[in-house]
Scaffold this motif. Sequence first.
Motif, PDB file in Angstrom:
ATOM      1  N   PRO A  17       0.830  -1.194   0.000  1.00  0.00           N
ATOM      2  CA  PRO A  17       0.000   0.000   0.000  1.00  0.00           C
ATOM      3  C   PRO A  17       0.868   1.249   0.000  1.00  0.00           C
ATOM      4  O   PRO A  17       1.981   1.252   0.530  1.00  0.00           O
ATOM      5  N   ASP A  18       0.370   2.332  -0.600  1.00  0.00           N
ATOM      6  CA  ASP A  18       1.115   3.583  -0.622  1.00  0.00           C
ATOM      7  C   ASP A  18       1.488   3.985   0.794  1.00  0.00           C
ATOM      8  O   ASP A  18       0.680   3.955   1.703  1.00  0.00           O
ATOM      9  N   GLY A  19       2.737   4.412   0.962  1.00  0.00           N
ATOM     10  CA  GLY A  19       3.183   4.832   2.278  1.00  0.00           C
ATOM     11  C   GLY A  19       3.370   3.679   3.227  1.00  0.00           C
ATOM     12  O   GLY A  19       3.597   3.873   4.412  1.00  0.00           O
ATOM     13  N   PHE A  78       4.683   8.322   5.621  1.00  0.00           N
ATOM     14  CA  PHE A  78       3.300   8.083   6.040  1.00  0.00           C
ATOM     15  C   PHE A  78       2.343   8.509   4.931  1.00  0.00           C
ATOM     16  O   PHE A  78       2.668   9.344   4.091  1.00  0.00           O
ATOM     17  N   VAL A  79       1.162   7.921   4.950  1.00  0.00           N
ATOM     18  CA  VAL A  79       0.039   8.397   4.156  1.00  0.00           C
ATOM     19  C   VAL A  79      -0.635   9.513   4.950  1.00  0.00           C
ATOM     20  O   VAL A  79      -0.805   9.387   6.162  1.00  0.00           O
ATOM     21  N   ARG A  80      -0.987  10.606   4.273  1.00  0.00           N
ATOM     22  CA  ARG A  80      -1.765  11.646   4.953  1.00  0.00           C
ATOM     23  C   ARG A  80      -3.066  11.852   4.184  1.00  0.00           C
ATOM     24  O   ARG A  80      -3.050  12.146   2.985  1.00  0.00           O
ATOM     25  N   GLY A  86     -11.850  19.786   6.562  1.00  0.00           N
ATOM     26  CA  GLY A  86     -10.579  20.410   6.914  1.00  0.00           C
ATOM     27  C   GLY A  86      -9.694  19.561   7.794  1.00  0.00           C
ATOM     28  O   GLY A  86      -8.586  19.988   8.170  1.00  0.00           O
ATOM     29  N   GLY A  87     -10.121  18.358   8.142  1.00  0.00           N
ATOM     30  CA  GLY A  87      -9.315  17.480   8.976  1.00  0.00           C
ATOM     31  C   GLY A  87      -8.239  16.763   8.185  1.00  0.00           C
ATOM     32  O   GLY A  87      -8.228  16.773   6.949  1.00  0.00           O
ATOM     33  N   ALA A  88      -7.321  16.139   8.907  1.00  0.00           N
ATOM     34  CA  ALA A  88      -6.259  15.358   8.272  1.00  0.00           C
ATOM     35  C   ALA A  88      -5.714  14.369   9.283  1.00  0.00           C
ATOM     36  O   ALA A  88      -5.704  14.631  10.495  1.00  0.00           O
ATOM     37  N   LYS A 128      -5.183  12.835  -0.884  1.00  0.00           N
ATOM     38  CA  LYS A 128      -4.314  11.852  -0.250  1.00  0.00           C
ATOM     39  C   LYS A 128      -2.867  12.140  -0.640  1.00  0.00           C
ATOM     40  O   LYS A 128      -2.527  12.180  -1.829  1.00  0.00           O
ATOM     41  N   GLU A 129      -2.032  12.370   0.362  1.00  0.00           N
ATOM     42  CA  GLU A 129      -0.590  12.492   0.139  1.00  0.00           C
ATOM     43  C   GLU A 129       0.011  11.122   0.413  1.00  0.00           C
ATOM     44  O   GLU A 129      -0.189  10.555   1.488  1.00  0.00           O
ATOM     45  N   GLU A 130       0.749  10.585  -0.535  1.00  0.00           N
ATOM     46  CA  GLU A 130       1.130   9.183  -0.458  1.00  0.00           C
ATOM     47  C   GLU A 130       2.434   8.904   0.273  1.00  0.00           C
ATOM     48  O   GLU A 130       2.629   7.804   0.768  1.00  0.00           O
ATOM     49  N   ARG A 131       3.355   9.861   0.321  1.00  0.00           N
ATOM     50  CA  ARG A 131       4.616   9.620   1.027  1.00  0.00           C
ATOM     51  C   ARG A 131       5.060  10.904   1.715  1.00  0.00           C
ATOM     52  O   ARG A 131       5.830  11.690   1.168  1.00  0.00           O
ATOM     53  N   VAL A 132       4.562  11.102   2.917  1.00  0.00           N
ATOM     54  CA  VAL A 132       4.908  12.271   3.708  1.00  0.00           C
ATOM     55  C   VAL A 132       5.921  11.842   4.763  1.00  0.00           C
ATOM     56  O   VAL A 132       5.620  10.990   5.609  1.00  0.00           O
ATOM     57  N   MET A 133       7.118  12.408   4.710  1.00  0.00           N
ATOM     58  CA  MET A 133       8.160  12.021   5.659  1.00  0.00           C
ATOM     59  C   MET A 133       7.942  12.769   6.975  1.00  0.00           C
ATOM     60  O   MET A 133       7.910  14.006   7.006  1.00  0.00           O
TER      61      MET A 133
END
Length: 202
Positions: A17-19, A78-80, A86-88, A128-133
């Motif tokens: 899975p992504d992230g 991480f996945v974000r 407005g949540g995350a 969806k952000e797939e690879r947030v360090m």
Amino acid sequence: ADPTPSPTPAPTASPAPDGGGSDPCFPAAALVSLAAEAEPVRIDSLRLGDVVATGLADKPSAPVFFFTHKDAERVYPFVRLHTADGGAIALSGSHYIFVNGKLTVAGFVKAGDELERADGGRVAVVAKEERVMMRGLYNPHTAVDEMVVDGFRVSCLTDAMPVQLARALLWPMKAAGRGVPPAVVDAVRWVARYIPKGQESY
């Protein structure tokens, strides 16, 4: 002469899975809702025995009884997920979160899916952000395998093994009502390497 046949391509494994990764967790900055506090606290400040909110109507709170990961220094992808209100929430791609009324691996969540808020309401994922360090790897476990992170209902479980098996392995530790020795945590991780992973959703 007959033409030389082309070599058969080697099979490739299905992508994670992504992230995703082998250390499914939340980043240090994730906010966990406590049962008796108006304001959530950072996950890196949680301690064994802290009572957190679960989002469950019949069991609205539960104590933290062990951590499978608790690393303040490591940086990890991480996945974000961003929602229409407005949540995350950021979590590893192999962690389960409540999506469309089911437990689903975060890496498979897509725009239009609905995450579940602590009050039971649902809100759509818009991006969806797939690879947030992000820094930190934390995975607290509660007595009911659920908690509220960044305002969303999440599972404490991951796809390291089937959900039913994970719950069966954790049950004796919950029944004992005390912290889990590090050797037991290491043994569970070792077992997880040799059994099938959990499903995409339950």
